[in-house]
Design a protein around this motif. Sequence first.
Motif, PDB file in Angstrom:
ATOM      1  N   GLY A 485       0.636  -1.221   0.011  1.00  0.00           N
ATOM      2  CA  GLY A 485      -0.065   0.021   0.001  1.00  0.00           C
ATOM      3  C   GLY A 485       0.744   1.290  -0.029  1.00  0.00           C
ATOM      4  N   ASP A 486       0.383   2.348   0.695  1.00  0.00           N
ATOM      5  CA  ASP A 486       0.888   3.507   0.660  1.00  0.00           C
ATOM      6  C   ASP A 486       2.584   3.397   1.369  1.00  0.00           C
ATOM      7  OD1 ASP A 486      -1.274   4.566  -0.594  1.00  0.00           O
ATOM      8  OD2 ASP A 486      -0.966   6.501   0.584  1.00  0.00           O
ATOM      9  N   TYR A 487       2.467   2.258   2.271  1.00  0.00           N
ATOM     10  CA  TYR A 487       3.775   2.217   2.823  1.00  0.00           C
ATOM     11  C   TYR A 487       4.829   1.900   2.007  1.00  0.00           C
ATOM     12  CZ  TYR A 487       7.516  -0.106   5.800  1.00  0.00           C
ATOM     13  OH  TYR A 487       8.695  -0.333   6.461  1.00  0.00           O
ATOM     14  N   GLY A 488       4.401   1.010   1.072  1.00  0.00           N
ATOM     15  CA  GLY A 488       5.380   0.985  -0.048  1.00  0.00           C
ATOM     16  C   GLY A 488       5.794   2.194  -1.170  1.00  0.00           C
ATOM     17  N   ILE A 489       4.852   3.057  -1.027  1.00  0.00           N
ATOM     18  CA  ILE A 489       5.022   4.331  -1.967  1.00  0.00           C
ATOM     19  C   ILE A 489       5.937   5.273  -1.108  1.00  0.00           C
ATOM     20  CG2 ILE A 489       3.666   6.500  -2.713  1.00  0.00           C
ATOM     21  CD1 ILE A 489       1.570   4.658  -3.598  1.00  0.00           C
ATOM     22  N   GLN A 490       5.656   5.227   0.049  1.00  0.00           N
ATOM     23  CA  GLN A 490       6.594   6.340   0.882  1.00  0.00           C
ATOM     24  C   GLN A 490       8.065   5.848   1.083  1.00  0.00           C
ATOM     25  OE1 GLN A 490       2.673   8.342   3.395  1.00  0.00           O
ATOM     26  NE2 GLN A 490       4.046   6.912   4.413  1.00  0.00           N
ATOM     27  N   ILE A 491       8.079   4.349   1.379  1.00  0.00           N
ATOM     28  CA  ILE A 491       9.294   4.093   1.739  1.00  0.00           C
ATOM     29  C   ILE A 491      10.186   4.100   0.417  1.00  0.00           C
ATOM     30  CG2 ILE A 491       9.262   1.423   1.421  1.00  0.00           C
ATOM     31  CD1 ILE A 491      10.210   2.954   4.762  1.00  0.00           C
ATOM     32  N   PHE A 492       9.594   3.880  -0.853  1.00  0.00           N
ATOM     33  CA  PHE A 492      10.715   3.729  -1.944  1.00  0.00           C
ATOM     34  C   PHE A 492      10.999   5.143  -2.266  1.00  0.00           C
ATOM     35  CE2 PHE A 492      10.864   4.686  -6.667  1.00  0.00           C
ATOM     36  CZ  PHE A 492      11.529   3.614  -6.991  1.00  0.00           C
ATOM     37  N   ALA A 493      10.110   6.415  -1.937  1.00  0.00           N
ATOM     38  CA  ALA A 493      10.560   7.670  -2.377  1.00  0.00           C
ATOM     39  C   ALA A 493      11.555   8.072  -1.165  1.00  0.00           C
ATOM     40  CB  ALA A 493       9.401   8.534  -2.323  1.00  0.00           C
ATOM     41  N   ASP A 494      11.441   7.798  -0.064  1.00  0.00           N
ATOM     42  CA  ASP A 494      12.247   7.875   1.209  1.00  0.00           C
ATOM     43  C   ASP A 494      13.626   7.464   0.878  1.00  0.00           C
ATOM     44  OD1 ASP A 494      12.368   9.256   3.534  1.00  0.00           O
ATOM     45  OD2 ASP A 494      12.603   7.248   4.486  1.00  0.00           O
ATOM     46  N   LYS A 495      13.728   6.211   0.361  1.00  0.00           N
ATOM     47  CA  LYS A 495      15.119   5.674   0.239  1.00  0.00           C
ATOM     48  C   LYS A 495      15.820   6.464  -1.087  1.00  0.00           C
ATOM     49  CE  LYS A 495      17.748   1.607  -0.743  1.00  0.00           C
ATOM     50  NZ  LYS A 495      18.803   1.902   0.063  1.00  0.00           N
ATOM     51  N   VAL A 496      15.116   6.510  -2.284  1.00  0.00           N
ATOM     52  CA  VAL A 496      15.499   7.335  -3.386  1.00  0.00           C
ATOM     53  C   VAL A 496      16.314   8.680  -2.726  1.00  0.00           C
ATOM     54  CG1 VAL A 496      15.353   8.632  -5.551  1.00  0.00           C
ATOM     55  CG2 VAL A 496      14.248   6.348  -5.060  1.00  0.00           C
ATOM     56  N   ILE A 497      15.369   9.459  -2.186  1.00  0.00           N
ATOM     57  CA  ILE A 497      16.040  10.856  -1.618  1.00  0.00           C
ATOM     58  C   ILE A 497      17.270  10.846  -0.768  1.00  0.00           C
ATOM     59  CG2 ILE A 497      15.098  13.028  -0.559  1.00  0.00           C
ATOM     60  CD1 ILE A 497      12.290  12.241  -2.046  1.00  0.00           C
ATOM     61  N   LYS A 498      16.990   9.782   0.315  1.00  0.00           N
ATOM     62  CA  LYS A 498      18.005   9.633   1.132  1.00  0.00           C
ATOM     63  C   LYS A 498      19.423   9.119   0.541  1.00  0.00           C
ATOM     64  CE  LYS A 498      15.071   9.104   5.480  1.00  0.00           C
ATOM     65  NZ  LYS A 498      14.778   8.339   6.494  1.00  0.00           N
ATOM     66  N   ASP A 499      19.170   8.274  -0.361  1.00  0.00           N
ATOM     67  CA  ASP A 499      20.442   7.496  -0.890  1.00  0.00           C
ATOM     68  C   ASP A 499      20.965   8.907  -1.962  1.00  0.00           C
ATOM     69  OD1 ASP A 499      19.903   5.147   0.169  1.00  0.00           O
ATOM     70  OD2 ASP A 499      19.683   4.259  -1.575  1.00  0.00           O
ATOM     71  N   THR A 500      20.368   9.805  -2.378  1.00  0.00           N
ATOM     72  CA  THR A 500      20.858  10.831  -3.394  1.00  0.00           C
ATOM     73  C   THR A 500      21.685  11.788  -2.413  1.00  0.00           C
ATOM     74  OG1 THR A 500      19.173  10.567  -5.049  1.00  0.00           O
ATOM     75  CG2 THR A 500      20.281  12.650  -5.056  1.00  0.00           C
ATOM     76  N   LYS A 501      22.971  12.100  -2.628  1.00  0.00           N
ATOM     77  CA  LYS A 501      23.701  12.827  -1.829  1.00  0.00           C
ATOM     78  C   LYS A 501      23.663  14.170  -1.900  1.00  0.00           C
ATOM     79  CE  LYS A 501      24.963   9.234   0.128  1.00  0.00           C
ATOM     80  NZ  LYS A 501      24.324   8.706   1.293  1.00  0.00           N
ATOM     81  N   HIS A 502      22.603  14.695  -3.029  1.00  0.00           N
ATOM     82  CA  HIS A 502      22.329  16.262  -3.224  1.00  0.00           C
ATOM     83  C   HIS A 502      20.916  16.303  -3.277  1.00  0.00           C
ATOM     84  CE1 HIS A 502      23.062  14.212  -7.062  1.00  0.00           C
ATOM     85  NE2 HIS A 502      22.017  14.953  -7.494  1.00  0.00           N
TER      86      HIS A 502
END
Length: 783
Positions: A485-502
């Motif tokens: 559900g929305d947990y999957g949506i949120q955790i995906f975006a959260d990881k992309v943005i946290k992994d991006t160093k800028h």
Amino acid sequence: MKKISFLFIILIQYLSVSAQEIGLKSEGLNLSLSAKGQLTTLSNPVSGKNYLAMGEKAPLLKIRVGDNWYEPTDATFKSGIIYLIYLPVKITAQVKVVQKKTHLTFELIKIDANDKVNAVIWGPYPTVISKTIGEVVGVVRDGEYAIGIQALNPKTLGGVLKNSEGSVETTGSRGSTAVAQPYGSSLQAFSLDRSEDRKLTVWGRPEMPVKAISNETTLGSKIALFGCAEPQVLSRIGAIELAEGLPHALINGVWFKQSPETGRAYLISDFDETTVDAMLDYTQQAGLASLYHEGPFQSWGHFILDPKSFPNGIAGMKTCVDKATKKGIRIGVHTLSTFINTNDPYVTPIPDQRLSMTGSSVLTENISATAGEIPVASDQYFRDIKSSTLHAVKIGDEIIRFRAVSAQAPYKLLDCQRGVFGTKVSDHSKGEKAGMLFDYPYNTLFPNFELQQEIAGNLGRFFNQTGVSQMDFDGHEGCLSSGEGDYGIQIFADKVIKDTKHTLVNGTSRSSHYYWHLCHYWNWGEPWYGGFRESQGDFRLENQPFLERNYMPNMLGWFLLSSTTTAEDIEWMMARAAGYNAGFALVARYKNLQKNPNTSQLLALVKLWQEAYRSKIFSADQIVRLKNPENDFHLERNQQGWKLYPFKKYKFEHEKKVLQPGEPTFSQWEFANNDTEQPLNFTLTFMGKEGSISNPWIEIDGYFKLELPGEYEAGNSVVCDGTHIKLYNKKGGFVRDIALKQAIPSLKTGKHVIKFDCEFPEEKELSNRFIVKTLGNAETISK
């Protein structure tokens, strides 16, 4: 003994803390909780007004055991912890409370018999506020005061729990963290226990197996509640983000929600290593913030760059980014989040074991590499496949497509195509699993939750390697394929943005509460379904109140600048942008910019209008008129200041007439040009569902006749700018120029008469809409 221990816990709690109302305070909100765990007060400490809707249930926390929901029956408060007791299930939950200056936090830290509780809901908290309801951001306000809820981690989902997967956004709703109610509104959030294997209805696929996420229970679910004066809401949420470690998106060091860079327009194009310099120049000419590639990847999943556009791969894209950075322009790329192309290494030549499957059955017999039918024990996941476009199953390392499953047992997958997508055809043994792959009409597959997180890491790595700093989580709903559900949506975006160093400026195709903290804009509205003005026109404008009540920048969506786009269309778009102080995406491909003879003028108009509304030059009255899509304007600037020219429109209709033999069938209309002499500007649209009219003609002031020989289909438009006449199809696409035998006379000041007629088909109901536009006197703005 268990019963005695439970009663003993209750006794100790009652001896320690008297069963009195619990009072909690922050700077802008007083909250009271009854001895039964129900909210009794949500009040403004300044005015003393209680905004809680009286007579409505308001549990601090509800729990679900099996399929049944329970509200607390007792609540006590000791040493910063609220103990909630649930009868008759004999469960105690501990909620840690912290009273901070700006807000209150509530965190579920312990549940005895935690293995029995599969879901919790914070609230709903009923309020009497109904004026403005921010359904995604979770804030309600009445013009003076506001109350809000904020989920403080991805496992806590803002919204109403409507389904087993925890997907909040449903048809007709973009969020439910705040919901309109007969009494005013309610605020709510929830968490699910995801620590055990489940079978769920996932994105319409029933009984889909979903694997457990280790230790992902409801423990740790956490919210903040706050109240404040309405003008302080945004700064209050910013303070909560910083205090609670929530994402706090910045641009140039400023929180994006309060930055002047918020909602900047951008250019979407198809640049490559050879055209990037020209495209950056076009971006500068238009005064746009970024150049965004519409499709740079050969495949999604591993995000491999297309070698035709980027023969130097990552290094080639990084060179493009470096060139853009020197010009102060951001480079962005477009993808579809977790969609996986069938040519990606996750699919071919050996399919990844973590591809999402809607279900499986086992083979009932050994099958050879040449078998055209696959015997399976059950037809459950193969019979209702209307939602599937690939009809693909994975057996071992082979992917097989089939036409249908047999109607009766023994079940077989029929008319199989073996070894598709470059996988290897092989023999398979009785008892092997045949898994139905989760696909999408774009001929793509999806990952399970584990692979979804790996794909998020792939994106973060790509951004770090190239310096690309903008993306849209388009296809964000693809994360639902994991069953989370929305947990999957949120955790995906959260990881992309946290992994991006800028800083990664980003938008989405799907709104969700926690993601609100991660994103910079929501930009909906596509240009593919009609003319420049018509394609999703109402949808674009309906989005604006939604964006405003959720504290998101106004965005108008995507518009297509083709080789035939006119200045009038661009100014129509920019007038709406000015009215709403909105950003947008301008889709302008390299070849179209090269072919359009007016490209420099069009891009200059885009830049001019942006400078105007970003400088806040327009009056309140002008802003109201600029918002109206029926109004057209022209903007100029000189040394004396700005000049806004409104157009006046005259609308006429011509229908088939039944008259006496020989009586003229033409329509005659009058209008006035009370301003300066100017070119004749009109649009003639042939109205109707089907059929065509023939040989229309227009006569101006009794002396100039303009004949348009031939047939014109329903939905087509003829547009005249005073010197040229062009034909457009029903989707607004340019068809051809209409040749003129002589120049069209200009409109002098005073009254004018137009006659119009055409030949109608016998049985089709068609009509003609004729619109004349005249340019009015300038409204001078001296700022």
